[in-house]
Design an enzyme around this catalytic site. Structure first.
Site, PDB file in Angstrom:
ATOM      1  N   HIS A  10     -10.939 -14.137   3.344  1.00  0.00           N
ATOM      2  CA  HIS A  10     -12.107 -13.343   2.971  1.00  0.00           C
ATOM      3  C   HIS A  10     -13.225 -14.254   2.449  1.00  0.00           C
ATOM      4  O   HIS A  10     -14.402 -14.027   2.738  1.00  0.00           O
ATOM      5  CB  HIS A  10     -11.752 -12.319   1.892  1.00  0.00           C
ATOM      6  N   ASP A  54       2.389   1.942   3.300  1.00  0.00           N
ATOM      7  CA  ASP A  54       3.330   0.963   3.877  1.00  0.00           C
ATOM      8  C   ASP A  54       4.760   1.397   3.586  1.00  0.00           C
ATOM      9  O   ASP A  54       5.689   1.007   4.286  1.00  0.00           O
ATOM     10  CB  ASP A  54       3.179  -0.424   3.242  1.00  0.00           C
ATOM     11  N   GLU A  65     -10.426  -7.157  -4.763  1.00  0.00           N
ATOM     12  CA  GLU A  65     -10.233  -8.192  -3.739  1.00  0.00           C
ATOM     13  C   GLU A  65     -11.494  -8.232  -2.880  1.00  0.00           C
ATOM     14  O   GLU A  65     -11.702  -7.364  -2.025  1.00  0.00           O
ATOM     15  CB  GLU A  65      -9.003  -7.833  -2.886  1.00  0.00           C
ATOM     16  N   HIS A  68       0.887  -1.159   0.000  1.00  0.00           N
ATOM     17  CA  HIS A  68       0.000   0.000   0.000  1.00  0.00           C
ATOM     18  C   HIS A  68       0.925   1.209   0.000  1.00  0.00           C
ATOM     19  O   HIS A  68       2.010   1.155   0.605  1.00  0.00           O
ATOM     20  CB  HIS A  68      -0.847   0.106   1.267  1.00  0.00           C
ATOM     21  N   ASP A  96      -4.433 -13.846  -2.471  1.00  0.00           N
ATOM     22  CA  ASP A  96      -3.854 -13.464  -1.188  1.00  0.00           C
ATOM     23  C   ASP A  96      -3.855 -14.714  -0.328  1.00  0.00           C
ATOM     24  O   ASP A  96      -4.917 -15.193   0.117  1.00  0.00           O
ATOM     25  CB  ASP A  96      -4.646 -12.316  -0.528  1.00  0.00           C
ATOM     26  N   ASP A 143      -5.816 -13.652   9.219  1.00  0.00           N
ATOM     27  CA  ASP A 143      -4.615 -13.551   8.365  1.00  0.00           C
ATOM     28  C   ASP A 143      -3.480 -14.455   8.832  1.00  0.00           C
ATOM     29  O   ASP A 143      -2.332 -14.011   8.988  1.00  0.00           O
ATOM     30  CB  ASP A 143      -4.112 -12.097   8.314  1.00  0.00           C
TER      31      ASP A 143
HETATM   32  C1  XUL Z   1      -7.522  -6.601   4.269  1.00  0.00           C
HETATM   33  C2  XUL Z   1      -6.688  -7.012   3.118  1.00  0.00           C
HETATM   34  C3  XUL Z   1      -5.832  -5.957   2.514  1.00  0.00           C
HETATM   35  C4  XUL Z   1      -5.710  -6.053   1.026  1.00  0.00           C
HETATM   36  C5  XUL Z   1      -4.975  -4.903   0.398  1.00  0.00           C
HETATM   37  O1  XUL Z   1      -8.311  -7.597   4.772  1.00  0.00           O
HETATM   38  O2  XUL Z   1      -6.688  -8.152   2.747  1.00  0.00           O
HETATM   39  O3  XUL Z   1      -4.588  -5.985   3.116  1.00  0.00           O
HETATM   40  O4  XUL Z   1      -5.072  -7.223   0.651  1.00  0.00           O
HETATM   41  O5  XUL Z   1      -5.514  -3.681   0.730  1.00  0.00           O
HETATM   42 CO    CO Z   2      -5.662  -9.154   1.253  1.00  0.00          CO
END
Ligand code: XUL
Ligand code: CO
Length: 437
Positions: free
Chosen positions: A270, A103, A231, A100, A295, A308
């Site tokens: 997610h 970041d 996403e 990002h 991801d 995560d």
């Molecule tokens: C949040 C998430 C983010 C995205 C990028 O749940 O997954 O980190 O991957 O903004």
């Molecule tokens: Co993500």
């Protein structure tokens, strides 16, 4: 300067190895179904978790030290993170990173200064990239942390805040292109609502689509040839997020004419928050030609939020790689949007976590290839639908029949035979026999 002094390059040592700083399954040059593991698995480091997150949660402060020898919040620290990140990726043989905007540098009060810092740090990253094969997998703009985005970015009620979202996307695209990014991600952090009592859903969704169109136009104008990604995530931070799941995001992209430029970035945790399996959202994306990137992480079925975690579940990784192989690979890659648990606070833990994640996906790849080569699952599915291979089946598939004709056919038969067993338990034991042979 070396950051991780005690840790060398992580070698492949095979499944019998007890060396915690070695791969047991990820063997970059091993060929699986005609392609090297490293090509099947373009792994990426997530800048935010690996170089940023230090363990703060709702109940307690940092446990890890991610200062890398400098003072957080400074440009010196931003550079130290670049040094640490490149050393980390090189030691693990990771060829991509995701970021990002915020970041990379500390955000300033004035966006002009933030943008200047982004220019400076991206020059430094470019310098570090020289002589390595490391590139950007995708970039994105963080449009959810700054308080101005409390009501969303593209979905905000404030036209000024919308302009700031646009400005951040423009800059994040510039930096992504500068760093050779394969993709650009939109995760709709606060694009959603807490209550319909204060929300004009149609207005907000149209504004998001408009912002994405402007992003595509700008990206193409500066030579970005990669994919844009949505996403999906159903909730958190908002109670309801517009990009709920793959099917919802695909419908949105088609409705607003964005489907040629966008694919999806599917995150395991997610999908499960949306009440789906990871494999479900991968399959829905793939059959719509929109499986672009992943991801890689995993959630916890006992917890209702995005934990995560680093992927450890080989069943899930195998099902994921099965979908990826059937999809002919990804245009993106596998970004570890994963963080170490709060008590795993040491530098070694950062390496153990990536070794775990990379080995889990390598094992998933090996096993998915074996499932495909074994052929029993494919054969079963082919045979399950075999009744469609007759004239009637072909007519239906070609839209050459009518309800009247089918009704007459059914009446002539009088009764239909049962459709045949689904054989779920048999197939599950085939799956196990391949996983554990
Ligand atoms: C949040 C998430 C983010 C995205 C990028 O749940 O997954 O980190 O991957 O903004
Ligand atoms: Co993500």
């Amino acid at each position: 300067m070396t950051v991780f002094k005690e840790i060398g390059t992580i070698p492949y040592e095979g499944p019998e190895s007890k060396n915690p700083l070695a791969f047991r399954y990820y063997d970059a040059d091993r060929v699986i179904l005609g392609k090297k593991m490293s090509e099947h698995l373009p792994f990426a480091m997530a800048w935010w978790h690996n170089l940023g997150a230090a363990g703060t949660d709702m109940f307690g402060r940092d446990t890890a030290d991610k200062s890398f020898g400098s003072v957080p919040g400074t440009m010196e620290h931003a550079r130290a993170k670049v040094d640490a990140g490149f050393e980390f990726m090189q030691k693990l043989g990771i060829r991509y990173f995701c970021f990002h905007d915020v970041d990379l540098v500390p955000e300033a009060d004035d966006i002009k200064e933030t943008n200047r810092r982004l220019d400076e740090i991206s020059d430094y990253i470019l310098e570090k990239m020289q002589g390595t094969d490391i590139k950007c997998l995708w970039g994105t703009a963080n449009m959810f942390s700054n308080p101005r985005f409390m009501n969303g970015a593209g979905s905000t009620n404030s036209v000024d805040v919308y302009a700031f979202a646009a400005a951040q996307i423009k800059k994040a695209l510039d930096i992504t292109v500068k760093l050779g990014g394969r993709g650009y991600v939109f995760w709709g952090g606060r694009e959603g609502y807490e209550t319909l009592l204060n929300t004009d859903v149609k207005f907000e969704i149209e504004n998001i689509a408009n912002l994405m169109h402007m992003a595509v136009d700008y990206g193409r104008s500066i030579g970005f040839a990669g994919d844009f990604y949505i996403e999906p995530k159903p909730k958190e931070p908002m109670k309801h997020q517009y990009d709920f799941d793959a099917a919802t995001a695909i419908g949105f992209l088609r409705q607003y004419g964005l489907d040629k430029d966008f694919k999806l970035n599917i995150e395991a945790n997610h999908a499960t928050l949306a009440g789906h399996t990871f494999q479900h959202d991968l399959r829905i994306s793939a059959i719509n030609g929109m499986l672009g990137s992943i991801d890689a992480n995993q959630g916890d079925t006992l917890l209702g939020w995005d934990t995560d975690e680093f992927p450890f579940d080989v069943y899930e990784a195998t099902k994921c790689m099965y979908e990826v192989l059937k999809n002919g690979g990804l245009t993106g890659g596998f970004n570890f949007d994963s963080k170490t648990r709060r008590p795993s606070y040491t530098a070694e833990d950062m390496f153990y976590a990536y070794i775990l994640g990379m080995d889990t996906f390598a094992l998933g790849l090996i096993k998915a290839a074996e499932l495909i080569e074994d052929g029993r699952i494919d054969q079963f599915i082919e045979q399950k639908y075999a009744s469609w291979n007759n004239d009637l089946g072909r007519k239906i598939r070609n839209h050459e029949t009518t309800l009247e004709e089918l009704s007459a056919y059914a009446e002539k038969l009088g009764n239909a035979e049962l459709p045949g067993s689904g054989r779920q338990e048999y197939l599950e034991s085939v799956f196990n026999s391949i996983l554990f042979r």
